[in-house]
Design an enzyme around this catalytic site. Structure first.
Site, PDB file in Angstrom:
ATOM      1  N   LYS A 229      40.322   0.714  45.285  1.00 38.61           N
ATOM      2  CA  LYS A 229      40.484   0.898  46.355  1.00 38.61           C
ATOM      3  C   LYS A 229      41.251   0.500  47.142  1.00 38.61           C
ATOM      4  O   LYS A 229      41.633  -0.574  47.251  1.00 38.61           O
ATOM      5  CB  LYS A 229      39.513   1.377  46.590  1.00 38.61           C
ATOM      6  CG  LYS A 229      38.659   3.119  45.994  1.00 38.61           C
ATOM      7  CD  LYS A 229      37.455   3.438  46.027  1.00 38.61           C
ATOM      8  CE  LYS A 229      36.886   4.582  45.474  1.00 38.61           C
ATOM      9  NZ  LYS A 229      35.872   4.831  45.589  1.00 38.61           N
TER      10      LYS A 229
ATOM     11  N   ARG B 289      30.757   1.151  38.953  1.00 40.77           N
ATOM     12  CA  ARG B 289      31.736   2.615  38.626  1.00 40.77           C
ATOM     13  C   ARG B 289      33.897   2.708  38.530  1.00 40.77           C
ATOM     14  O   ARG B 289      33.996   1.738  39.842  1.00 40.77           O
ATOM     15  CB  ARG B 289      32.407   4.040  39.057  1.00 40.77           C
ATOM     16  CG  ARG B 289      32.785   4.761  38.522  1.00 40.77           C
ATOM     17  CD  ARG B 289      33.082   6.042  39.620  1.00 40.77           C
ATOM     18  NE  ARG B 289      33.463   7.717  39.519  1.00 40.77           N
ATOM     19  CZ  ARG B 289      34.504   8.008  39.181  1.00 40.77           C
ATOM     20  NH1 ARG B 289      35.317   6.555  40.776  1.00 40.77           N
ATOM     21  NH2 ARG B 289      35.678   8.915  39.784  1.00 40.77           N
TER      22      ARG B 289
END
Length: 274
Positions: free
Chosen positions: A221, A255
């Site tokens: 991210k 995740r």
């Protein structure tokens, strides 16, 4: 901590890895990468072989300013992928990344085991009813607004305190409907600035006060690559560092796009009795 996935009890006392499979053309990291059956089957087989316990399928990109996709189009994208994976890997525990109740319903009826909702019911008030009706594990993420507006909604007095209140209210509602298996996701990158993301990570152990498993989703991210001044493609090392920190702070599921490296994090920390 146990969750019931299609009659199989999954023990989260040793953290588990959830592999990401995006079947969208516009995901921030792997958009358009898996666009035919052979590529999907290869990638799922690879993630399972590397040790993924869950595969999380998304058919609607939730990146900031993601374009709108109709509910029907999302169903038409995701159901054939569920059926394809379960045909080749029938024991796979599939998590479906959707905030729409009808997509969740169609996915569960096609064989999905978990619903992963970025909005925790905020964007579809029928979602909790579907989860209760089908009695599947439900991942509730913290977010404000929607993917198109969330980055303008980052004003908090005390971000972690407000998130704890948000989750406590969601848990109360879920319990009132008889929903048993709940998982909390702090929502790194969703309605949070980079500094706020790191504050949430720093205080992540506080979410354990709710006595529910916590999922950490930081894989590649912008909180990583903007801090390191590189790109999502170069953010694997940073992802591994933050996954390790999240696990030491109590995360029970990570995740990730890169399963092998995450499984190694879990193995090494387990060896150290974390």
């Amino acid at each position: 901590m146990l969750i019931n996935c299609k009659g199989q009890l999954i023990d989260l006392s040793i953290p588990k890895v959830m592999g990401i499979l995006n079947v969208t053309p516009n995901s921030f990291f792997d958009g358009g990468k898996y666009k035919n059956e052979e590529e999907i089957i290869f990638q799922v087989g690879k993630m399972l072989a590397e040790g993924a316990t869950f595969i999380d399928i998304g058919a609607y990109s939730s990146k900031p300013s993601a374009e709108f996709v109709t509910e029907q189009e999302e169903i038409e994208r995701i159901v054939p992928v569920i059926e394809l994976i379960l045909k080749h890997f029938p024991e796979t525990l599939l998590s479906i990344d959707t905030f729409r109740a009808e997509v969740a319903k169609a996915s569960i009826e096609s064989g999905a085991a978990i619903i992963n909702d970025i909005a925790a019911g905020e964007l579809d008030n029928k979602m909790f009813d579907v989860i209760a009706d089908y009695n599947v594990p439900y991942i509730m993420m913290h977010m404000r607004g929607n993917p198109q507006t969330m980055q303008s909604l980052t004003e908090y007095d005390d971000i972690v305190k407000e998130m704890l209140f948000y989750f406590s209210e969601k848990v109360k509602l879920a319990r009132s409907l008889g929903i048993n298996d709940l998982i909390l996701d702090p929502g790194f990158g969703f309605a949070k600035t980079t500094d706020q993301n790191y504050e949430v990570m720093q205080k992540m152990e506080l979410f354990n006060l709710l006595e529910l498993p916590v999922l950490a989703g930081v894989s590649r991210k912008s909180m990583i690559y903007k801090t390191l001044n590189n790109t999502a493609q170069e953010a694997l090392n940073g992802t591994t560092v933050l996954n390790t920190i999240a696990l030491t702070k109590g995360a029970k599921i990570v995740r990730v796009h890169d399963v092998k490296e995450a499984v190694e994090c879990v193995a090494l920390l387990t060896k150290m009795n974390f």
